[in-house]
Write an enzyme that holds these catalytic residues in place. Structure first.
Site, PDB file in Angstrom:
ATOM      1  N   GLN A  15       0.836  -1.197   0.000  1.00 18.87           N
ATOM      2  CA  GLN A  15       0.000   0.000   0.000  1.00 18.87           C
ATOM      3  C   GLN A  15       0.876   1.253   0.000  1.00 18.87           C
ATOM      4  O   GLN A  15       0.566   2.241  -0.676  1.00 18.87           O
ATOM      5  CB  GLN A  15      -0.922  -0.003   1.221  1.00 18.87           C
ATOM      6  CG  GLN A  15      -1.957  -1.111   1.221  1.00 18.87           C
ATOM      7  CD  GLN A  15      -2.994  -0.948   0.133  1.00 18.87           C
ATOM      8  OE1 GLN A  15      -3.350   0.171  -0.226  1.00 18.87           O
ATOM      9  NE2 GLN A  15      -3.490  -2.061  -0.391  1.00 18.87           N
ATOM     10  N   GLU A  69     -13.406  -3.358   0.890  1.00 22.72           N
ATOM     11  CA  GLU A  69     -12.078  -3.947   0.743  1.00 22.72           C
ATOM     12  C   GLU A  69     -12.120  -5.405   1.187  1.00 22.72           C
ATOM     13  O   GLU A  69     -12.559  -5.709   2.296  1.00 22.72           O
ATOM     14  CB  GLU A  69     -11.050  -3.174   1.578  1.00 22.72           C
ATOM     15  CG  GLU A  69      -9.672  -3.792   1.640  1.00 22.72           C
ATOM     16  CD  GLU A  69      -9.050  -3.983   0.264  1.00 22.72           C
ATOM     17  OE1 GLU A  69      -8.449  -5.048   0.034  1.00 22.72           O
ATOM     18  OE2 GLU A  69      -9.163  -3.074  -0.587  1.00 22.72           O
ATOM     19  N   GLU A 107     -18.774  -8.258  -5.284  1.00 26.87           N
ATOM     20  CA  GLU A 107     -19.672  -9.255  -5.854  1.00 26.87           C
ATOM     21  C   GLU A 107     -20.556  -9.892  -4.790  1.00 26.87           C
ATOM     22  O   GLU A 107     -21.601 -10.476  -5.113  1.00 26.87           O
ATOM     23  CB  GLU A 107     -18.867 -10.360  -6.559  1.00 26.87           C
ATOM     24  CG  GLU A 107     -18.121  -9.916  -7.800  1.00 26.87           C
ATOM     25  CD  GLU A 107     -16.742  -9.338  -7.506  1.00 26.87           C
ATOM     26  OE1 GLU A 107     -15.997  -9.088  -8.462  1.00 26.87           O
ATOM     27  OE2 GLU A 107     -16.405  -9.119  -6.312  1.00 26.87           O
ATOM     28  N   GLU A 163      -9.428   2.589  -7.769  1.00 26.90           N
ATOM     29  CA  GLU A 163      -8.178   2.530  -8.523  1.00 26.90           C
ATOM     30  C   GLU A 163      -8.037   1.089  -8.999  1.00 26.90           C
ATOM     31  O   GLU A 163      -7.331   0.286  -8.397  1.00 26.90           O
ATOM     32  CB  GLU A 163      -6.999   2.959  -7.644  1.00 26.90           C
ATOM     33  CG  GLU A 163      -5.738   3.275  -8.432  1.00 26.90           C
ATOM     34  CD  GLU A 163      -4.828   2.079  -8.565  1.00 26.90           C
ATOM     35  OE1 GLU A 163      -5.126   1.199  -9.410  1.00 26.90           O
ATOM     36  OE2 GLU A 163      -3.834   2.025  -7.838  1.00 26.90           O
ATOM     37  N   GLU A 214      -4.918  -7.998 -13.545  1.00 26.91           N
ATOM     38  CA  GLU A 214      -5.539  -8.276 -12.244  1.00 26.91           C
ATOM     39  C   GLU A 214      -7.058  -8.356 -12.325  1.00 26.91           C
ATOM     40  O   GLU A 214      -7.707  -8.736 -11.361  1.00 26.91           O
ATOM     41  CB  GLU A 214      -5.108  -7.265 -11.166  1.00 26.91           C
ATOM     42  CG  GLU A 214      -3.618  -7.299 -10.879  1.00 26.91           C
ATOM     43  CD  GLU A 214      -3.185  -6.299  -9.836  1.00 26.91           C
ATOM     44  OE1 GLU A 214      -3.950  -5.351  -9.553  1.00 26.91           O
ATOM     45  OE2 GLU A 214      -2.077  -6.463  -9.297  1.00 26.91           O
ATOM     46  N   SER A 264     -14.682  -6.061 -11.503  1.00 24.93           N
ATOM     47  CA  SER A 264     -15.340  -5.766 -10.222  1.00 24.93           C
ATOM     48  C   SER A 264     -15.847  -4.331 -10.189  1.00 24.93           C
ATOM     49  O   SER A 264     -16.899  -4.041  -9.601  1.00 24.93           O
ATOM     50  CB  SER A 264     -14.359  -6.002  -9.064  1.00 24.93           C
ATOM     51  OG  SER A 264     -13.967  -7.361  -8.999  1.00 24.93           O
TER      52      SER A 264
END
Length: 535
Positions: free
Chosen positions: A158, A213, A243, A257, A266, A271
């Site tokens: 991160q 998250e 989802e 992002e 990725e 999503s």
């Protein structure tokens, strides 16, 4: 037979100040209510019963979500469909407790019962995984997802993204310059990570932000947000995949992002559009709004020699008594199946770039499964073309300011860098010659893409109108397994100083074969005498 952990839990009841249906248009009732956790017919349930009514609100804890709106005010939502098809709607209730102690005890029980419900429903009697998977789980292999969420659950990764000041600064500017889009609005942060974008949205005046998250980073996000009390009460962190989770209200703004290498790596863009379809109002806005994949052919003799020489290791005929040459072909193919991630000089491009646009507001999830891009360029110089260079940019189409985030060569470098697909068989091109081809991306279950690249130099001069192909080269690449070259020198050493120490006896010519000097000399002779002509 071992008794289920759910069955070991005693039935619990909590007295509530009131419970009202979220979908009800009537004035909220102040009559007392009772909440009961129980285990019925193999299902853990949460039931709400009003004292002055026989109507009961039932929630399956396996799919229930609890949201805190105040010290004693919560919302509970859950899937409202019993079919195995994609969830299309949810049910929910407003909950008010008599005091903060009751609300805290209820939340602890909710988490305990819900966690046991997930454990109980995760496997079948024969030990196999339940077929009741989410959309994400059905298309992504479990090992890839585990590694992916583990990676993004670590603070050091991160930090790497936060310290990309081009990335972070552009997001901050896009939000703050368009604060009118966020002020008083409900925002969903898709893949919130550390929660930095959620806090940007809150600073811009968002009414409430739901930070979604799925990795363990959700706990760090909660801690970071709690340490910023100016807007902590307007951000709710939800641990889960977009989802799978349910939200108590629709969003006016989606921020995320979701970009990977070559924009689509990725597969998080899928999503992002799923969150759009599930949570965003019809007139909502997406930050970012569109993305563009830029492509141009390039010439880089140093890079080509570097990659070709990696495989030369397998040309040794006497490596500790072993002939390695049977694997040379496979090694050569393996090295040239790796896309190269680095930052390069834009003067290496041999034609003006083209781009392929992806509109996040219109694309369907299935549109990302296969992306086919026809290529057409006009060579600007006479040189040897070594492959296709790619980068991307995204647009934040705000009501006040439209701002681009770019990863282009020559622009300030980002943590995405650029990507180059190097052909194992380069093509000679002449100035003015037409270059055609195809970039074909096919998604796979390891959260990435297989890339099929074909580049052809069309006949030029008198026969050009007939469309004849003079040369063609094709390669297959795995975007999941790139060659990260960021720390490598950009120029290949054309000569080496003699060793200061004598080499070991085994390192004689008959023991270890050196790379083909004639091939290397031939390749280096292709370099222009005037560096500016190449660069």
């Amino acid at each position: 037979m071992e008794v289920s952990s759910v069955k070991k839990l005693e039935q619990l009841e909590y007295s509530l100040e009131s419970v009202t249906d979220l979908s009800s248009s009537s004035v909220s009732s102040s009559s007392p209510a009772v909440a009961t956790f129980s285990y019925v017919d193999g299902v853990t349930e949460l039931r709400f019963l009003q004292s002055d009514s026989t109507h009961c609100f039932n929630f399956d804890l396996a799919s229930a979500q609890l949201f805190k709106l105040g010290p004693v005010h919560f919302i509970c939502v859950s899937d409202g469909s019993s079919s195995s098809e994609e969830k299309s709607f949810s049910k929910g209730v407003n909950i008010k407790f008599k005091n903060e102690k009751d609300s805290k005890d209820f939340c602890e029980s909710f988490e305990e019962w819900r966690n046991d419900s997930v454990v109980q429903g995760s496997s079948l009697q024969n030990g196999t995984v339940s077929a009741n998977k989410s959309k994400f789980d059905n298309k992504i292999e479990a090992s890839s997802a585990k590694m992916y969420f583990h990676y993004y659950g670590q603070l050091l990764h991160q930090q790497n993204m936060l310290q990309d000041y081009v990335r972070t600064g552009t997001y901050y500017a896009a939000v703050m310059e368009n604060h009118s889009d966020f002020a008083g609005r409900v925002v969903v942060d898709v893949g919130a990570g550390s929660g930095i974008l959620s806090m940007f949205a809150a600073q811009a005046g968002a009414k409430h932000v739901y930070a979604v998250e799925a990795s363990e980073m959700a706990e760090y996000a909660r801690k970071l947000i709690a340490g910023n009390p100016l807007f902590a009460d307007r951000i709710t962190v939800i641990k889960g995949k977009v989802e799978d989770i349910e939200l108590p209200e629709k969003a006016d703004i989606l921020i995320s992002e979701p970009m990977g290498t070559l924009l689509v790596n990725e597969r998080m863009l899928e999503s992002y559009v799923i969150a759009r379809d599930r949570f965003m109002t019809p007139k909502g806005k997406m930050f970012p709004t569109v993305g563009r994949i830029h492509m141009a052919p390039f010439s880089d003799e140093f890079l080509f020699i570097e990659m070709a020489n990696k495989a030369m290791f397998w040309q040794q005929q006497n490596y500790y008594g072993v002939d390695l040459t049977p694997l040379y072909g496979s090694a050569h193919q393996g090295y040239f199946s790796q896309p190269v991630v680095d930052a390069f000089d834009p003067r290496l491009l041999v034609a003006s770039p083209m781009f392929h646009m992806i509109d996040f507001t219109q694309m369907k999830e299935e549109d990302f499964y296969e992306i086919d891009i026809p290529l057409k360029f006009t060579a600007s110089m006479c040189t040897r073309m070594h492959g296709l260079a790619c980068w991307f940019d995204v647009l934040f189409d705000g009501s006040t300011v439209q701002r681009w985030l770019t990863t282009a060569p020559g622009a300030p470098t980002t943590h995405w860098y650029q990507i180059r697909c190097v052909l194992s068989q380069p093509i000679y091109v002449m100035a003015g010659q037409e270059i055609t081809g195809r970039l074909h991306l096919i998604a796979h279950s390891a959260q990435s893409y297989t890339i099929d690249l074909t580049l052809s130099a069309k006949m030029w001069g008198p026969g050009a109108s007939q469309g004849g192909i003079l040369q063609s080269s094709t390669c297959k690449f795995d975007l999941k397994e790139p060659y990260y070259r960021m720390s490598q020198p950009q120029a290949y050493p054309v000569a080496q100083e003699p060793p200061l120490q004598p080499q070991p006896e085994l390192s004689t010519q008959q023991d270890i074969q050196t790379p083909n000097d004639e091939l290397e000399e031939e390749l280096l002779q292709q370099l222009p005498q005037n560096p500016s002509a190449q660069l």
